[in-house]
Design an enzyme around this catalytic site. Structure first.
Site, PDB file in Angstrom:
ATOM      1  N   THR A  65     -35.235  29.461 -22.684  1.00 15.87           N
ATOM      2  CA  THR A  65     -34.077  29.913 -22.536  1.00 15.87           C
ATOM      3  C   THR A  65     -32.993  28.844 -22.991  1.00 15.87           C
ATOM      4  O   THR A  65     -33.194  28.089 -23.782  1.00 15.87           O
ATOM      5  CB  THR A  65     -33.785  30.185 -20.928  1.00 15.87           C
ATOM      6  OG1 THR A  65     -32.616  30.800 -20.681  1.00 15.87           O
ATOM      7  CG2 THR A  65     -33.720  28.731 -20.199  1.00 15.87           C
ATOM      8  N   LYS A  69     -33.480  28.801 -27.876  1.00 14.88           N
ATOM      9  CA  LYS A  69     -34.324  29.785 -28.185  1.00 14.88           C
ATOM     10  C   LYS A  69     -34.742  29.566 -29.940  1.00 14.88           C
ATOM     11  O   LYS A  69     -35.591  29.844 -30.467  1.00 14.88           O
ATOM     12  CB  LYS A  69     -33.696  30.967 -28.081  1.00 14.88           C
ATOM     13  CG  LYS A  69     -33.763  31.361 -26.654  1.00 14.88           C
ATOM     14  CD  LYS A  69     -33.232  32.874 -26.309  1.00 14.88           C
ATOM     15  CE  LYS A  69     -33.399  33.043 -24.977  1.00 14.88           C
ATOM     16  NZ  LYS A  69     -32.980  34.255 -24.284  1.00 14.88           N
ATOM     17  N   ASN A  90     -38.342  33.637 -27.126  1.00 21.43           N
ATOM     18  CA  ASN A  90     -37.980  33.604 -25.615  1.00 21.43           C
ATOM     19  C   ASN A  90     -39.359  33.354 -24.996  1.00 21.43           C
ATOM     20  O   ASN A  90     -39.246  33.044 -23.910  1.00 21.43           O
ATOM     21  CB  ASN A  90     -37.288  34.417 -24.890  1.00 21.43           C
ATOM     22  CG  ASN A  90     -38.156  35.715 -24.641  1.00 21.43           C
ATOM     23  OD1 ASN A  90     -38.898  35.866 -25.134  1.00 21.43           O
ATOM     24  ND2 ASN A  90     -37.640  36.494 -23.377  1.00 21.43           N
ATOM     25  N   ASP A 105     -36.881  39.659 -25.225  1.00 22.85           N
ATOM     26  CA  ASP A 105     -35.473  40.092 -24.616  1.00 22.85           C
ATOM     27  C   ASP A 105     -35.176  41.743 -24.942  1.00 22.85           C
ATOM     28  O   ASP A 105     -34.864  42.412 -23.932  1.00 22.85           O
ATOM     29  CB  ASP A 105     -34.481  39.391 -25.143  1.00 22.85           C
ATOM     30  CG  ASP A 105     -34.557  37.950 -24.347  1.00 22.85           C
ATOM     31  OD1 ASP A 105     -35.008  37.601 -23.194  1.00 22.85           O
ATOM     32  OD2 ASP A 105     -33.976  37.047 -25.065  1.00 22.85           O
ATOM     33  N   ALA A 131     -22.705  40.847 -31.556  1.00 29.96           N
ATOM     34  CA  ALA A 131     -23.613  40.689 -32.629  1.00 29.96           C
ATOM     35  C   ALA A 131     -24.324  39.339 -32.702  1.00 29.96           C
ATOM     36  O   ALA A 131     -24.437  38.792 -33.694  1.00 29.96           O
ATOM     37  CB  ALA A 131     -22.762  41.054 -34.226  1.00 29.96           C
ATOM     38  N   GLY A 133     -26.845  36.558 -30.634  1.00 31.49           N
ATOM     39  CA  GLY A 133     -28.459  36.510 -30.506  1.00 31.49           C
ATOM     40  C   GLY A 133     -28.942  37.633 -29.731  1.00 31.49           C
ATOM     41  O   GLY A 133     -30.188  38.217 -29.867  1.00 31.49           O
ATOM     42  N   ALA A 134     -28.352  38.202 -28.463  1.00 30.60           N
ATOM     43  CA  ALA A 134     -28.658  39.191 -27.629  1.00 30.60           C
ATOM     44  C   ALA A 134     -29.065  40.481 -28.510  1.00 30.60           C
ATOM     45  O   ALA A 134     -30.121  41.151 -28.229  1.00 30.60           O
ATOM     46  CB  ALA A 134     -27.791  39.396 -26.523  1.00 30.60           C
ATOM     47  N   TYR A 221     -26.355  39.375 -15.300  1.00 31.18           N
ATOM     48  CA  TYR A 221     -26.801  40.068 -13.987  1.00 31.18           C
ATOM     49  C   TYR A 221     -26.206  39.093 -12.915  1.00 31.18           C
ATOM     50  O   TYR A 221     -26.052  37.997 -13.163  1.00 31.18           O
ATOM     51  CB  TYR A 221     -28.248  40.078 -14.253  1.00 31.18           C
ATOM     52  CG  TYR A 221     -28.908  38.980 -14.252  1.00 31.18           C
ATOM     53  CD1 TYR A 221     -29.447  38.254 -15.684  1.00 31.18           C
ATOM     54  CD2 TYR A 221     -29.459  37.969 -13.403  1.00 31.18           C
ATOM     55  CE1 TYR A 221     -29.900  37.241 -15.842  1.00 31.18           C
ATOM     56  CE2 TYR A 221     -30.062  36.829 -13.506  1.00 31.18           C
ATOM     57  CZ  TYR A 221     -30.302  36.407 -14.879  1.00 31.18           C
ATOM     58  OH  TYR A 221     -30.935  35.084 -15.139  1.00 31.18           O
ATOM     59  N   GLY A 243     -28.195  43.509 -15.889  1.00 29.65           N
ATOM     60  CA  GLY A 243     -29.392  43.045 -16.858  1.00 29.65           C
ATOM     61  C   GLY A 243     -30.568  42.551 -15.702  1.00 29.65           C
ATOM     62  O   GLY A 243     -31.567  41.686 -16.559  1.00 29.65           O
TER      63      GLY A 243
END
Ligand code: ATR
Length: 277
Positions: A65, A69, A90, A105, A131, A133-134, A221, A243
């Site tokens: 985490t 990463k 991850n 993810d 835009a 990493g997620a 989340y 999330g």
């Protein structure tokens, strides 16, 4: 000997991964332990040494985490295509002296939306905000779900365009800035994958993108109704989600990859869910 797994991050005190994997292991009767490791930020190569030492002591796999990463990805010997596009891992698996990297993810997010929330994305209009990493981690799994159209909106438009160019030919993806969304109509699914909610901020998304019959999904989340989810509610959206399901589903994907067993997730999601008042 009990197989060893862990999650590494910094800070790591907040992690739910040992709880989640502990429940999975119990339920599927796997002889494994799962601990949390606070990874070193300095010196720069200390993270790699800690992970290698964990593997040398018999570690079979590790979750990664923030903020490690990218480093985890860089130290791997092989990786999946989605980890390669994300440039981030991850999860790592230690196998015959080699380090294999993956990134669950995005697939965890897709499973939460399609399986848990019963919202197949095929043929739908999907908008993703951000835009970073997620989004990089989510793009290939999202396009594989065959939306009719996928738009990524970001403040830094060049970053969005660069991502869209990287996956060109893989699906109907368009990148734009927030003001452009005014002319794009309503979306069936709007995902907030920016880090704005971590600071209680709201991305400058026009309320007209929401469809009352559609869904708004917040990647953060445990924060209740974030400004993004509140905006969606005020625009008449009933279907709002955070999330927590993604968190548990990405863990289940890693568990399956490591152990060859898919754990059930609904009881764990219920246990970790914070009501969206
Ligand atoms: P990482 O790659 O580590 O996930 P990042 O690259 O900092 O993190 O990405 C964070 C994302 O959240 C980016 O898309 C960022 O937008 P910019 O690229 O335009 O900076 C987005 N973001 C963060 N705070 C935001 C805010 N208040 N409003 C809109 N977008 C925001």
């Amino acid at each position: 000997m009990t197989d060893q797994y862990a999650v590494i991050g910094n800070p790591i005190g907040h992690t739910k991964s040992p709880l989640i994997h502990g429940i999975f292991a119990n339920e599927s009767r796997q002889d494994m332990s799962y601990t949390a490791i606070e990874g070193p930020i300095e010196p720069a190569d200390a993270f790699v040494s800690v992970v290698r030492a964990f593997a040398a002591k018999g570690g079979k796999g590790i979750n990664i985490t923030a903020p490690f990463k990218l480093k985890a990805f860089a130290m791997s010997d092989e990786c999946s295509e989605r980890a390669e596009l994300a440039g981030a891992a991850n999860a790592l698996k230690f196998e015959n002296g080699r380090i294999v990297a993956d990134n669950f993810d995005g697939i965890g997010l897709v499973r939460d939306i399609e399986v848990n929330l019963h919202l197949p994305m095929e043929g739908k209009r999907v908008l993703m905000l951000g835009a970073g990493g997620a989004v990089r981690g989510a793009l290939l799994p999202f396009l594989a779900a065959r939306p009719a159209e996928m738009v990524i909106a970001n403040r830094n438009i060049a970053k969005g365009h660069a991502l869209a160019t990287q996956v060109s030919g893989r699906g109907p993806l368009v990148a734009c800035g927030y003001p452009d969304l005014e002319q794009m109509g309503r979306f069936d699914l709007v995902v907030n994958a920016t880090s704005a909610s971590l600071t209680d901020d709201l991305p400058p998304v026009p309320p007209g993108v929401f469809s009352p019959q559609g869904t708004a999904y917040e990647l953060a989340y445990g924060k209740g109704l974030t400004p993004f989810l509140r905006l969606a509610r005020n625009a008449g959206v009933h279907g709002v989600a955070d999330g927590v399901g993604m968190l548990v589903e990405q863990a289940a994907e890693a568990f399956l990859w490591w152990r060859g067993v898919r754990p059930s997730t609904s009881a764990v999601i219920d246990r970790l869910s914070v009501p969206l008042a």
